[in-house]
Structure formats: C-alpha cells, structure tokens
Design a protein around this motif. Structure first.
Motif, PDB file in Angstrom:
ATOM      1  N   VAL A  29       0.910  -1.192  -0.011  1.00  0.00           N
ATOM      2  CA  VAL A  29       0.130   0.043  -0.050  1.00  0.00           C
ATOM      3  C   VAL A  29       0.940   1.205   0.195  1.00  0.00           C
ATOM      4  CG1 VAL A  29      -1.745   1.241   1.151  1.00  0.00           C
ATOM      5  CG2 VAL A  29      -1.709  -1.393   1.288  1.00  0.00           C
ATOM      6  N   PHE A  30       0.888   2.021  -1.099  1.00  0.00           N
ATOM      7  CA  PHE A  30       1.767   3.078  -1.114  1.00  0.00           C
ATOM      8  C   PHE A  30       0.920   4.419  -1.199  1.00  0.00           C
ATOM      9  CE2 PHE A  30       4.303   5.960  -3.795  1.00  0.00           C
ATOM     10  CZ  PHE A  30       5.723   5.816  -3.385  1.00  0.00           C
ATOM     11  N   GLY A  31       1.335   5.444  -0.383  1.00  0.00           N
ATOM     12  CA  GLY A  31       0.670   6.539  -0.301  1.00  0.00           C
ATOM     13  C   GLY A  31       1.288   7.727  -0.961  1.00  0.00           C
ATOM     14  N   LEU A  32       0.354   8.660  -1.419  1.00  0.00           N
ATOM     15  CA  LEU A  32       0.771  10.137  -1.869  1.00  0.00           C
ATOM     16  C   LEU A  32       0.235  10.926  -1.093  1.00  0.00           C
ATOM     17  CD1 LEU A  32       0.580  10.015  -5.953  1.00  0.00           C
ATOM     18  CD2 LEU A  32       2.424   9.307  -4.589  1.00  0.00           C
ATOM     19  N   LEU A  33       1.048  11.645  -0.288  1.00  0.00           N
ATOM     20  CA  LEU A  33       0.299  12.446   0.699  1.00  0.00           C
ATOM     21  C   LEU A  33       0.982  13.806   0.454  1.00  0.00           C
ATOM     22  CD1 LEU A  33      -0.921  13.117   3.719  1.00  0.00           C
ATOM     23  CD2 LEU A  33       1.436  12.685   4.607  1.00  0.00           C
ATOM     24  N   GLY A  34      -0.198  14.919   0.338  1.00  0.00           N
ATOM     25  CA  GLY A  34       0.294  16.232   0.105  1.00  0.00           C
ATOM     26  C   GLY A  34      -0.977  17.108   0.084  1.00  0.00           C
ATOM     27  N   PRO A  35      -0.801  18.492   0.291  1.00  0.00           N
ATOM     28  CA  PRO A  35      -1.881  19.395   0.257  1.00  0.00           C
ATOM     29  C   PRO A  35      -2.612  19.482  -1.122  1.00  0.00           C
ATOM     30  CG  PRO A  35       0.008  20.459   0.271  1.00  0.00           C
ATOM     31  CD  PRO A  35       0.561  19.058   0.364  1.00  0.00           C
ATOM     32  N   ASN A  36      -3.849  19.930  -1.140  1.00  0.00           N
ATOM     33  CA  ASN A  36      -4.402  20.193  -2.367  1.00  0.00           C
ATOM     34  C   ASN A  36      -3.498  20.865  -3.220  1.00  0.00           C
ATOM     35  OD1 ASN A  36      -7.057  18.859  -1.862  1.00  0.00           O
ATOM     36  ND2 ASN A  36      -7.595  20.714  -0.691  1.00  0.00           N
ATOM     37  N   GLY A  37      -3.533  20.564  -4.703  1.00  0.00           N
ATOM     38  CA  GLY A  37      -2.579  21.132  -5.734  1.00  0.00           C
ATOM     39  C   GLY A  37      -1.309  20.464  -5.743  1.00  0.00           C
ATOM     40  N   ALA A  38      -1.010  19.567  -4.966  1.00  0.00           N
ATOM     41  CA  ALA A  38       0.456  18.989  -4.934  1.00  0.00           C
ATOM     42  C   ALA A  38       0.801  18.091  -6.012  1.00  0.00           C
ATOM     43  CB  ALA A  38       0.679  18.048  -3.676  1.00  0.00           C
ATOM     44  N   GLU A 193      -3.348  11.253   9.188  1.00  0.00           N
ATOM     45  CA  GLU A 193      -3.509   9.818   9.846  1.00  0.00           C
ATOM     46  C   GLU A 193      -3.680   8.938   9.078  1.00  0.00           C
ATOM     47  OE1 GLU A 193      -6.650   9.258  12.922  1.00  0.00           O
ATOM     48  OE2 GLU A 193      -6.829  11.498  13.092  1.00  0.00           O
ATOM     49  N   GLU A 194      -4.372   9.022   7.749  1.00  0.00           N
ATOM     50  CA  GLU A 194      -4.871   8.176   6.943  1.00  0.00           C
ATOM     51  C   GLU A 194      -3.508   7.453   6.223  1.00  0.00           C
ATOM     52  OE1 GLU A 194      -8.498   8.164   4.780  1.00  0.00           O
ATOM     53  OE2 GLU A 194      -7.315   8.757   3.129  1.00  0.00           O
ATOM     54  N   ALA A 195      -2.654   8.351   6.032  1.00  0.00           N
ATOM     55  CA  ALA A 195      -1.380   7.783   5.231  1.00  0.00           C
ATOM     56  C   ALA A 195      -0.477   7.092   6.537  1.00  0.00           C
ATOM     57  CB  ALA A 195      -0.493   8.924   4.776  1.00  0.00           C
ATOM     58  N   ASP A 196      -0.745   7.650   7.645  1.00  0.00           N
ATOM     59  CA  ASP A 196       0.007   6.737   8.501  1.00  0.00           C
ATOM     60  C   ASP A 196      -0.501   5.464   8.881  1.00  0.00           C
ATOM     61  OD1 ASP A 196       1.973   6.262  10.580  1.00  0.00           O
ATOM     62  OD2 ASP A 196       1.459   8.373  11.636  1.00  0.00           O
ATOM     63  N   ALA A 197      -1.713   5.497   8.865  1.00  0.00           N
ATOM     64  CA  ALA A 197      -2.318   4.029   9.431  1.00  0.00           C
ATOM     65  C   ALA A 197      -2.424   2.981   8.373  1.00  0.00           C
ATOM     66  CB  ALA A 197      -3.690   4.520   9.769  1.00  0.00           C
ATOM     67  N   ILE A 211       8.982  15.349  -2.064  1.00  0.00           N
ATOM     68  CA  ILE A 211       9.825  15.935  -1.102  1.00  0.00           C
ATOM     69  C   ILE A 211      10.558  14.925  -0.167  1.00  0.00           C
ATOM     70  CG2 ILE A 211       9.493  18.076  -1.670  1.00  0.00           C
ATOM     71  CD1 ILE A 211       7.765  18.308   1.175  1.00  0.00           C
ATOM     72  N   ALA A 212       9.907  13.614   0.082  1.00  0.00           N
ATOM     73  CA  ALA A 212      10.354  12.767   0.986  1.00  0.00           C
ATOM     74  C   ALA A 212       9.546  11.456   0.545  1.00  0.00           C
ATOM     75  CB  ALA A 212      10.200  13.085   2.290  1.00  0.00           C
ATOM     76  N   LEU A 213      10.294  10.370   0.862  1.00  0.00           N
ATOM     77  CA  LEU A 213       9.811   8.949   0.315  1.00  0.00           C
ATOM     78  C   LEU A 213      10.146   7.853   1.249  1.00  0.00           C
ATOM     79  CD1 LEU A 213       9.372   7.516  -3.136  1.00  0.00           C
ATOM     80  CD2 LEU A 213       9.259   6.056  -1.007  1.00  0.00           C
ATOM     81  N   ASP A 214       9.369   7.276   2.207  1.00  0.00           N
ATOM     82  CA  ASP A 214       9.911   6.224   3.264  1.00  0.00           C
ATOM     83  C   ASP A 214       8.815   5.653   3.806  1.00  0.00           C
ATOM     84  OD1 ASP A 214      11.672   4.665   4.562  1.00  0.00           O
ATOM     85  OD2 ASP A 214      13.062   6.503   4.843  1.00  0.00           O
ATOM     86  N   ARG A 215       9.049   4.576   4.565  1.00  0.00           N
ATOM     87  CA  ARG A 215       7.829   4.213   5.656  1.00  0.00           C
ATOM     88  C   ARG A 215       7.532   5.356   6.774  1.00  0.00           C
ATOM     89  NH1 ARG A 215       9.109  -0.312   8.699  1.00  0.00           N
ATOM     90  NH2 ARG A 215      11.162   0.248   9.100  1.00  0.00           N
ATOM     91  N   PRO A 216       6.308   5.242   7.158  1.00  0.00           N
ATOM     92  CA  PRO A 216       6.107   6.487   7.887  1.00  0.00           C
ATOM     93  C   PRO A 216       6.842   6.412   9.163  1.00  0.00           C
ATOM     94  CG  PRO A 216       3.899   5.247   7.226  1.00  0.00           C
ATOM     95  CD  PRO A 216       5.150   4.447   6.675  1.00  0.00           C
ATOM     96  N   VAL A 217       7.370   5.341   9.768  1.00  0.00           N
ATOM     97  CA  VAL A 217       7.883   5.186  11.020  1.00  0.00           C
ATOM     98  C   VAL A 217       9.449   6.172  10.770  1.00  0.00           C
ATOM     99  CG1 VAL A 217       8.711   3.054  10.674  1.00  0.00           C
ATOM    100  CG2 VAL A 217       8.811   4.052  12.729  1.00  0.00           C
TER     101      VAL A 217
END
Ligand SMILES: Nc1ncnc2c1ncn2[C@@H]1O[C@H](COP(=O)(O)OP(=O)(O)O)[C@@H](O)[C@H]1O
Ligand SMILES: [Mg+2]
Length: 279
Positions: A29-38, A193-197, A211-217
C-alpha cells in the motif's frame, strides 16, 4: 507493480507533476500524501492512462502507460476522487454496468456483484438507487465498482475525503483486507492519519515534487520522535527531540501551555516546508 521514472506533466507553464520517480511492489500500500494542488490526482491520471505525460515514463502491472494503455487498463481498478456513480441506478445496476464495460461474462458478473456488495457491507442496499445512499456508502460502492474485474492494482484517489470518522474507518478496513489478499494499492490523501495508518510507504508531495519518501516510521524518525508545541501559540515554532525527557525539559522553558506528543507525518511536512498539509 508500478514504476515511474521522471514522470512529468505540464499544464502550460504549470508543472503539476515534476520528475516523479517511485516504484511500488506487489501487495504494497503506497501513499501519495500532500496538500491540495500537490499533483496527486495528476499522477494517478497519468498512471491510469487518462492523461498523457509531458515527459518521463511509467508502467503498471508490467505494461507501459504510453505504449500499452489497454494492458494497463485491464490490470487496474480505479476509485476516482469524484463520485461518478449513476445515482438513478441501483447499487447492483452500477456494478452490472461496469462489469459489462469490462466484458465480464454474465454469470461472472452476477456472482462478483454478490461477493463485492457483501465485501463492502452493502448487501442490503443491493436494489436501492444510489441517490438514497449516504456519502460513506457511495464511497464503498465506488470501491466495489473499481474491484469488479479483479484488478491486481487498485488506484484510490482521496477515498475518504469528506467522510465522518466512522465511515472513514470502514474504508480503511476495506483497504487492509485488500492488502491481505495481495492487491497492490496506490492511495492519495491529504489526511495525515490516513497515510500513517494505511500505507507501507508514503511519498510526500508538494507543488508537483516528491520531497520525501519512506516508511511512515522512518519519515517520523528523521524529524525526531517527540514534538513540543505551545497550545494556541502559532508564533512559537514546534520543536522536535529524539527522547521524551529532552522534549519535556525543553518544553518547560518554552511556554506555559506546553504539549509533548509523538511526532506525526504533518510534523515531517512542516519541518521540510514550513507549511501545514491540511487547510
Ligand atoms: N486539467 C488541468 N488543467 C490545468 N491545470 C490543472 C489541471 N489539472 C490539474 N491542474 C493543476 O495542477 C496542479 C495539481 O493538481 P492535482 O493533481 O489535482 O493536485 P492534487 O490532486 O494533489 O490536489 C494544481 O495546481 C491544479 O490546479
Ligand atoms: Mg486530487
């Protein structure tokens, strides 16, 4: 199952996605996390062959998105950000229609519809028109529709946006059981929280770039384990520390209403950009 290399999309002069490279393994499960417009949706639209990249390359399920869009389409399920169900049709009819588009056989469609309505908890709503469903139910039906033809890779664009916490948790449960079944999932969200969970790994995006890519921990560790914050004092920047004792010590001198808490992915974003993710 997914690979991108310097994937780029310009809309005129606007670099919506700029040189994005990552790969996603089977069952991840791979997440793209970022604000609107990212640039999250634009990335998904290129990976699902709805939008041609300006440059760079990408493949999904072993198929190149430019050279073999049909191969890609057959391997993927798409759960779009906008609820594009037919609200005059029932739950079952929406799935039936999609199954036909995917050229599934009649018996297969019928059994798959039963199976998926059960999976997303909508068996009792089978013959109810979508217009009578709650927002959370519509989202779940959208997920069922994306799964109709048993794709190996599923793209979910902000699947819980606007939902209450309980409806959101139901969707998280669905994502987790898909993962247990070996499905590869790319999910976008602006909810920390969603990306983390949910995510095994997270790519943090801002203005078209990762700007960063890794496991949440690991992302959180890169900032420090504990955050010190002054309640109601936006003029005092948050501070981060590797150990709780140090954090408490520093907090003592900082202000009266001090909070010491675990670092979040939002802290990671703030420490990289000086901005917050959620508006
Ligand atoms: N079809 C389009 N034409 C012009 N600009 C667009 C188009 N789609 C997206 N954009 C712009 O590209 C940037 C990234 O948008 P998007 O991928 O939707 O971001 P996100 O999904 O992360 O909110 C935004 O600045 C947005 O306004
Ligand atoms: Mg979006």
């Amino acid at each position: 199952m997914i690979t991108t290399s310097n994937l780029t999309k310009y809309f005129g002069a606007l670099g919506a996605v700029q040189s994005v490279s990552f790969s996603v393994g089977k069952g991840e499960v791979f997440g793209l996390l970022g604000p609107n417009g990212a640039g999250k949706t634009t990335t998904i639209r290129m990976l699902t062959t709805l939008l041609a990249p300006s440059s760079g390359s990408a493949s999904v399920g072993g198929y190149d998105v430019i050279a073999d869009p049909l191969g890609v389409k057959r391997s993927i399920g798409v759960v779009p950000q906008t609820l594009n169900l037919d609200i005059d049709l029932t739950c079952a009819e929406n799935l039936e229609y999609h199954g036909r588009l995917q050229r599934m056989k009649r018996e297969d469609r019928t059994s798959r519809i039963e199976e998926l309505l059960h999976f997303v908890g909508l068996r009792e709503k089978k013959d109810m028109p979508v217009e009578h469903l709650s927002g959370g139910m519509r989202r779940r039906l959208l997920i069922a529709r994306g799964l109709m033809h048993r794709p190996a890779v599923v793209f979910m664009d902000e699947p819980t946006v606007g939902l209450d916490p309980q409806a959101r948790r139901m969707i998280w449960g669905l994502v987790e059981s898909l993962k247990r079944n070996g499905i590869t999932i790319l999910i976008t969200t602006h909810y920390i929280e969603e990306a983390d969970a949910l995510c095994d790994r997270v790519a943090i995006m801002r203005t078209g770039k990762i700007i960063a890519l890794d496991r949440p921990v690991e992302l959180k560790k890169s900032v420090g384990q504990f955050a010190v914050e002054c309640l109601g004092r936006y003029d005092v920047p948050r501070q981060f520390f590797p150990a709780r004792a140090e954090a408490i010590e520093a907090g003592r001198d900082l202000c009266t209403d001090v909070v010491v808490r675990d670092v979040t992915l939002e802290d990671v974003f703030i420490s990289l950009t000086g901005e917050r993710i959620e508006g």
